[in-house]
Design a protein around this motif. Structure first.
Motif, short mmCIF file in Angstrom:
data_model
loop_
_atom_site.label_atom_id
_atom_site.label_comp_id
_atom_site.label_asym_id
_atom_site.label_seq_id
_atom_site.Cartn_x
_atom_site.Cartn_y
_atom_site.Cartn_z
N ASP A 22 0.77 -1.29 0.06
CA ASP A 22 0.08 -0.01 0.06
C ASP A 22 1.05 1.50 0.07
O ASP A 22 0.54 2.35 -0.48
N PHE A 23 1.97 1.38 0.49
CA PHE A 23 2.77 2.21 0.68
C PHE A 23 4.28 1.84 0.20
O PHE A 23 4.91 0.78 0.16
N PHE B 109 -0.05 9.16 7.37
CA PHE B 109 -0.89 8.74 6.28
C PHE B 109 -2.37 8.20 6.80
O PHE B 109 -3.05 7.79 6.22
N ARG C 114 2.21 6.80 -0.82
CA ARG C 114 1.08 5.92 -0.97
C ARG C 114 0.91 5.70 -2.49
O ARG C 114 0.74 6.46 -3.16
#
Length: 629
Positions: free
Chosen positions: A187-188, A210, A301
């Motif tokens: 996701d990151f 985030f 992200r």
């Protein structure tokens, strides 16, 4: 044989303090006074000081001063005040990070390499493996080898991390990142260069930002832990003068420190310490969410990276067809969105067919999550900052979370400077954010400050050469060096110096100025290349130095120094002959101005001749904090 940087491995950064309210108020008062005096000076300059006997020369210098004032105004806006984003604890669930689905939060850490040696890359892998991973987070480390080398594959296997290679080097680092993005699904995404040693707290201190689902990336400072400490005057005298030096060093060394203002010789010869840029400029841009990505030491992200790429891809596709045609079909848009969604990678079982079809389409379309550009980091930042519909923002985390290697040779320094200048000028010419729709005007002004500082390359030579021209030809850029001249000029210069001292929190402000002047020939070379339509090259900055003192890379500086020195000797000769064009005030003012410019130009010449000093057993290690406290 141990690598040169092994001697510095124990160095760790200190905590970077915030600007206190009292310091901030002092800086802003001094800045306001400086601006007022600068406007007053320029009004006088244009209305009462132009030299009618050398009007072209006088107007050229006044115009350069005016353009410099515009740069000062933009710079003061850039650093007007700090605005740190409140730090939060790392998210423990996907929902807290603005992610859909269940399971752990996935983080991919990419170590990008091309031609670096194993001795450079392996410490970075060890540092990544020592990261503290927050609860609810899964970390995957990948070595992204754009050099396709067996030793790197073996190194990755030895440490049990992922290894990505690819055919060819299209897009260079950006292409390397693209290859990794399509082969992983976190996701990151944390980006590290081959020499980036992340600190154990990196994820703990960055993932919390985030929690805001609109945060596209977090940038941390670049801190170079191998900057040479130099040698003391005592040690230098002992080495150069032998027994005589040992006798006179205790008395002479303190005097040399007072007279020269130089505490140690050979400290940071390439002026590589970047904390003035990161802790003053980047940190204060954060108040408007305008700090841009600087590559290494950043975490992104995935959804934002792909979102910006999809928007650019769609715009490019419609532009290539016909502006009057409708946008991409909704069905294709849904396929692209599915390909960008990271959470599907966490689903149990095989990937859905739509994902596979979309991924195949994107590979064929040469989608660029990070733009194929020598400055892919800032260009990608511009695209995301300008995405008004998505509303992406950035966060600058002020504390050091990574240690890196600095340029240790003139080849590495010139490669880095040419790359920065060429990339910035190319973006300014072809994708200037100041004229881009969707970007907030506050962010545009921050980008404008960056570009204006590089545009100074066009008029800074006028100010650089003006004293040499005045001394060589006996003409002055002002009507006369009278009391009126000093009353207008000196208060502005003094207030500006005090304002910069108050703004920059103890960092050395002269290093940046001197290296900006010293690198003018390199920047002019970059401008000429971009104007001719030559796209900037992508050479990686050498990480392992080859120390061989040489003036080959800095010959323009040597030639300019010779010409300036000749103009000074000529002026002294004419003054001795009582030439009326070479009065005392004219000679003193221009000689002082010339000496300042020559000392700045000489910085890079001295750096080219620099070589590390061997250890002196009689010299204690310098007791200096890594960063201002």
């Amino acid at each position: 044989m141990k690598p040169y940087f092994a001697a510095y491995e124990a160095r760790m950064p200190a905590r970077v303090p915030a600007h206190s309210p009292r310091q901030a108020m002092l800086w802003q008062v001094l800045a306001g006074a400086t601006i007022g005096l600068a406007v007053w000076y320029l009004h006088w300059r244009w209305t009462a000081s132009l030299n009618p006997e050398a009007m072209v020369f006088s107007v050229a210098v006044a115009a350069a001063e005016t353009l410099g004032l515009i740069g000062t105004l933009l710079f003061f806006y850039d650093i007007w005040r700090e605005g740190d984003t409140p730090q939060a604890a790392p998210p423990e669930t996907r929902a807290q990070a603005g992610l859909a689905g269940d399971g752990a939060i996935g983080v991919d850490l990419y170590l990008t390499t091309y031609d670096e040696e194993v001795e450079v890359v392996e410490p970075s892998i060890r540092a990544a493996l020592a990261l503290r991973v927050p609860p609810g987070t899964h970390l995957a480390i990948h070595l992204c080898d754009d050099g396709d080398r067996p030793e790197m594959a073996a190194l990755a296997a030895c440490h049990g991390i992922g290894y990505f290679r690819r055919e060819g080097n299209r897009g260079y680092k950006a292409g390397n990142l693209r290859n990794a993005l399509f082969r992983s699904g976190g996701d990151f995404v944390a980006i590290c260069d081959a020499d980036t040693r992340v600190l154990p707290s990196f994820l703990e201190n960055t993932l919390g930002y985030f929690r805001d689902p609109k945060v596209a990336w977090v940038q941390t400072p670049h801190w170079f832990y191998d900057i040479p400490e130099g040698t003391s005057w005592e040690s230098w005298l002992r080495r150069r003068l032998g027994p005589v030096g040992r006798r006179i060093a205790p008395a002479l060394a303190p005097a040399l420190r007072r007279v020269t203002g130089i505490q140690r010789l050979g400290t940071d010869p390439f002026r590589s310490d970047a904390m003035l840029f990161f802790d003053v400029i980047q940190r204060r841009r954060n108040r408007h969410g305008a700090s841009f990505c600087c590559g290494a030491g950043s975490i992104h992200r995935r959804e934002a990276v792909f979102s910006g790429a999809l928007q650019h891809q769609a715009g490019a596709a419609t532009g290539l067809r016909n502006r009057a045609r409708p946008p991409l079909p909704a069905r294709l848009g849904r396929m692209l969105k599915i390909a960008a969604m990271p959470w599907l990678r966490h689903a149990r079982g095989p990937r859905p067919a739509p994902y596979q079809r979309a991924a195949a389409f994107l590979r064929g379309a040469e989608m660029q999550p990070f733009r194929y550009h020598v400055s892919e980091d800032i260009l990608t930042s511009i695209h995301l900052h300008a995405d008004k519909a998505a509303g992406w923002t950035s966060v600058y985390h002020p504390q050091v979370e990574c240690r890196m290697l600095s340029p240790w040779s003139i080849d590495a320094w010139t490669t880095q400077r040419l790359k920065y200048a060429g990339g910035t000028f190319d973006i300014m010419l072809r994708e200037n954010p100041v004229f881009r729709r969707g970007m907030d005007w506050r962010k545009k002004l921050h980008y404008a400050a960056t570009f204006w500082s590089y545009l100074g390359t066009l008029w800074a030579p006028v100010l650089l050469l003006a004293p040499a021209v005045a001394l060589a030809f006996g003409v002055a850029p002002v009507r006369a060096y009278t009391t009126d001249f000093f009353l207008h000029l000196l208060p502005m210069l003094v207030l500006n110096e005090l304002a910069m001292l108050a703004a920059c929190k103890g960092y050395n402000i002269h290093h940046g100025r001197s290296m900006a002047i010293a690198s003018l020939p390199l920047q002019l070379k970059a401008v000429w290349a971009v104007v001719r339509g030559k796209r900037p090259r992508f050479p990686p900055t050498p990480k392992t130095p080859v120390i061989s003192p040489s003036l080959r890379r800095v010959m323009p500086n040597v030639v300019l120094l010779a010409l300036m020195g000749a103009s000074l000797l000529w002026a002294l000769l004419r003054h001795a002959q009582n030439d009326p064009d070479y009065g005392a005030s004219m000679l003193v003012v221009n000689s002082f101005w010339l000496a300042w410019n020559m000392s700045a130009l000489a910085q890079v010449v001295l750096a080219a001749l620099w070589r590390p000093e061997t250890a002196d057993p009689q010299e204690p290690a310098p007791l200096q904090p890594a960063l201002p406290t």
